[in-house]
Design a protein around this motif. Structure first.
Motif, PDB file in Angstrom:
ATOM      1  N   GLY A   6       0.828  -1.205   0.000  1.00  0.00           N
ATOM      2  CA  GLY A   6       0.000   0.000   0.000  1.00  0.00           C
ATOM      3  C   GLY A   6       0.859   1.249   0.000  1.00  0.00           C
ATOM      4  N   GLY A   7       0.641   2.121   0.987  1.00  0.00           N
ATOM      5  CA  GLY A   7       1.385   3.372   1.085  1.00  0.00           C
ATOM      6  C   GLY A   7       2.737   3.262   1.759  1.00  0.00           C
ATOM      7  N   VAL A   8       3.173   2.038   2.059  1.00  0.00           N
ATOM      8  CA  VAL A   8       4.471   1.811   2.707  1.00  0.00           C
ATOM      9  C   VAL A   8       5.482   1.359   1.663  1.00  0.00           C
ATOM     10  N   LYS A   9       6.654   1.981   1.673  1.00  0.00           N
ATOM     11  CA  LYS A   9       7.733   1.604   0.752  1.00  0.00           C
ATOM     12  C   LYS A   9       9.037   1.623   1.535  1.00  0.00           C
ATOM     13  N   ILE A  10       9.811   0.543   1.441  1.00  0.00           N
ATOM     14  CA  ILE A  10      11.083   0.452   2.155  1.00  0.00           C
ATOM     15  C   ILE A  10      12.168   0.069   1.149  1.00  0.00           C
ATOM     16  N   THR A  11      13.282   0.786   1.197  1.00  0.00           N
ATOM     17  CA  THR A  11      14.376   0.574   0.245  1.00  0.00           C
ATOM     18  C   THR A  11      15.694   0.429   0.987  1.00  0.00           C
ATOM     19  N   THR A  12      16.542  -0.487   0.485  1.00  0.00           N
ATOM     20  CA  THR A  12      17.904  -0.632   0.996  1.00  0.00           C
ATOM     21  C   THR A  12      18.794  -1.137  -0.135  1.00  0.00           C
ATOM     22  N   TYR A  13      20.088  -1.111   0.099  1.00  0.00           N
ATOM     23  CA  TYR A  13      21.054  -1.744  -0.798  1.00  0.00           C
ATOM     24  C   TYR A  13      21.571  -2.986  -0.102  1.00  0.00           C
ATOM     25  N   THR A  14      21.669  -4.074  -0.846  1.00  0.00           N
ATOM     26  CA  THR A  14      22.053  -5.352  -0.276  1.00  0.00           C
ATOM     27  C   THR A  14      22.936  -6.106  -1.260  1.00  0.00           C
ATOM     28  N   ASP A  15      23.415  -7.276  -0.845  1.00  0.00           N
ATOM     29  CA  ASP A  15      24.184  -8.128  -1.746  1.00  0.00           C
ATOM     30  C   ASP A  15      23.437  -9.451  -1.932  1.00  0.00           C
ATOM     31  N   LYS A  16      23.954 -10.284  -2.808  1.00  0.00           N
ATOM     32  CA  LYS A  16      23.275 -11.548  -3.119  1.00  0.00           C
ATOM     33  C   LYS A  16      23.093 -12.426  -1.895  1.00  0.00           C
ATOM     34  N   SER A  17      24.095 -12.470  -1.024  1.00  0.00           N
ATOM     35  CA  SER A  17      24.031 -13.384   0.119  1.00  0.00           C
ATOM     36  C   SER A  17      23.022 -12.942   1.178  1.00  0.00           C
ATOM     37  N   SER A  18      22.691 -11.656   1.237  1.00  0.00           N
ATOM     38  CA  SER A  18      21.760 -11.139   2.252  1.00  0.00           C
ATOM     39  C   SER A  18      20.400 -10.762   1.687  1.00  0.00           C
ATOM     40  N   MET A  19      20.264 -10.821   0.377  1.00  0.00           N
ATOM     41  CA  MET A  19      19.067 -10.308  -0.281  1.00  0.00           C
ATOM     42  C   MET A  19      17.777 -10.954   0.212  1.00  0.00           C
ATOM     43  N   ASP A  20      17.751 -12.288   0.349  1.00  0.00           N
ATOM     44  CA  ASP A  20      16.506 -12.954   0.753  1.00  0.00           C
ATOM     45  C   ASP A  20      16.136 -12.601   2.194  1.00  0.00           C
ATOM     46  N   GLU A  21      17.110 -12.548   3.079  1.00  0.00           N
ATOM     47  CA  GLU A  21      16.835 -12.185   4.476  1.00  0.00           C
ATOM     48  C   GLU A  21      16.390 -10.730   4.575  1.00  0.00           C
ATOM     49  N   ASP A  22      17.025  -9.849   3.806  1.00  0.00           N
ATOM     50  CA  ASP A  22      16.602  -8.446   3.783  1.00  0.00           C
ATOM     51  C   ASP A  22      15.189  -8.319   3.220  1.00  0.00           C
ATOM     52  N   GLY A  23      14.879  -9.074   2.171  1.00  0.00           N
ATOM     53  CA  GLY A  23      13.532  -9.042   1.596  1.00  0.00           C
ATOM     54  C   GLY A  23      12.479  -9.471   2.601  1.00  0.00           C
ATOM     55  N   LYS A  24      12.788 -10.508   3.343  1.00  0.00           N
ATOM     56  CA  LYS A  24      11.879 -10.996   4.394  1.00  0.00           C
ATOM     57  C   LYS A  24      11.685  -9.929   5.471  1.00  0.00           C
ATOM     58  N   ASN A  25      12.775  -9.349   5.961  1.00  0.00           N
ATOM     59  CA  ASN A  25      12.683  -8.334   7.019  1.00  0.00           C
ATOM     60  C   ASN A  25      11.959  -7.079   6.554  1.00  0.00           C
ATOM     61  N   LEU A  26      12.231  -6.631   5.330  1.00  0.00           N
ATOM     62  CA  LEU A  26      11.558  -5.447   4.818  1.00  0.00           C
ATOM     63  C   LEU A  26      10.059  -5.692   4.664  1.00  0.00           C
ATOM     64  N   MET A  27       9.684  -6.875   4.192  1.00  0.00           N
ATOM     65  CA  MET A  27       8.261  -7.193   4.048  1.00  0.00           C
ATOM     66  C   MET A  27       7.592  -7.260   5.417  1.00  0.00           C
ATOM     67  N   LYS A  28       8.306  -7.771   6.394  1.00  0.00           N
ATOM     68  CA  LYS A  28       7.762  -7.851   7.753  1.00  0.00           C
ATOM     69  C   LYS A  28       7.540  -6.453   8.326  1.00  0.00           C
ATOM     70  N   ILE A  29       8.485  -5.551   8.116  1.00  0.00           N
ATOM     71  CA  ILE A  29       8.336  -4.171   8.577  1.00  0.00           C
ATOM     72  C   ILE A  29       7.170  -3.506   7.857  1.00  0.00           C
ATOM     73  N   ALA A  30       7.094  -3.683   6.538  1.00  0.00           N
ATOM     74  CA  ALA A  30       6.005  -3.083   5.752  1.00  0.00           C
ATOM     75  C   ALA A  30       4.649  -3.602   6.222  1.00  0.00           C
TER      76      ALA A  30
END
Length: 179
Positions: free
Chosen positions: A140-164
């Motif tokens: 919806g109106g929530v957007k979260i952005t970061t820079y990551t690498d291949k090894s952390s991308m899936d964990e970052d994606g999970k955490n960002l979705m959880k925050i959103a």
């Protein structure tokens, strides 16, 4: 007799290189794993408790993240050298597709949307410099952005979705949308 390096150190180095090479994810695997992690987190029926109250909204903040700066609609989070930018537009409800439509303007390695009756979300990954990737997750109106690498991308994606999800699904934040 000549003294040489010896065979054991050479074998050790070759085995180390082989094992290190086998454990590295390809870009395609990292993107697939990231999409799946975001999708599972989006679709999870687990309630996400907010643990950080800011002036204008509340959110779930993983233990390793801290708030560096907060304004009415933006929050800058930090984990060591990694920065996360949270944008929350209270005028856009959880089913809004505005951020998703905006995210489609760029050349993405991955852009995938998820939807259920209560919310609309997405994940987008762009290639960046120095083997880094721009990862953006939204609901919806929530957007979260970061820079990551291949090894952390899936964990970052999970955490960002959880925050959103924590922002979009929290009753306190939803009530603020009706003002």
């Amino acid at each position: 007799m000549r003294k040489g390096i010896g065979i054991k150190p050479i074998i050790f180095v070759l085995v180390f290189i082989l094992l290190a090479g086998c454990s590295l994810k390809s870009e395609k695997e990292a993107l697939k794993d990231t999409e799946e992690a975001a999708k599972q987190t989006f679709n999870s029926s687990e309630d996400i408790e907010t643990n950080k109250k800011l002036e204008n909204f509340s959110l779930y903040l993983p233990e390793d993240l801290s708030v560096k700066e907060a304004t009415a609609s933006n929050v800058i989070l930090k984990n060591g050298d990694q920065t996360y930018i949270v944008f929350y537009n209270k005028l856009e409800g959880p089913t809004s597709k505005l951020n998703y439509k905006s995210a489609q303007r760029d050349e993405a390695l991955l852009i995938k949307s998820f939807e259920d009756p209560e919310k609309f979300g997405y994940i987008r990954v762009l290639s960046s410099e120095d083997d880094k990737y721009e990862l953006q997750v939204g609901i919806g109106g929530v957007k979260i952005t970061t820079y990551t690498d291949k090894s952390s991308m899936d964990e970052d994606g999970k955490n960002l979705m959880k925050i959103a999800r924590s922002i979009a699904e929290t009753d306190e934040n939803k009530e603020a949308n009706t003002d």
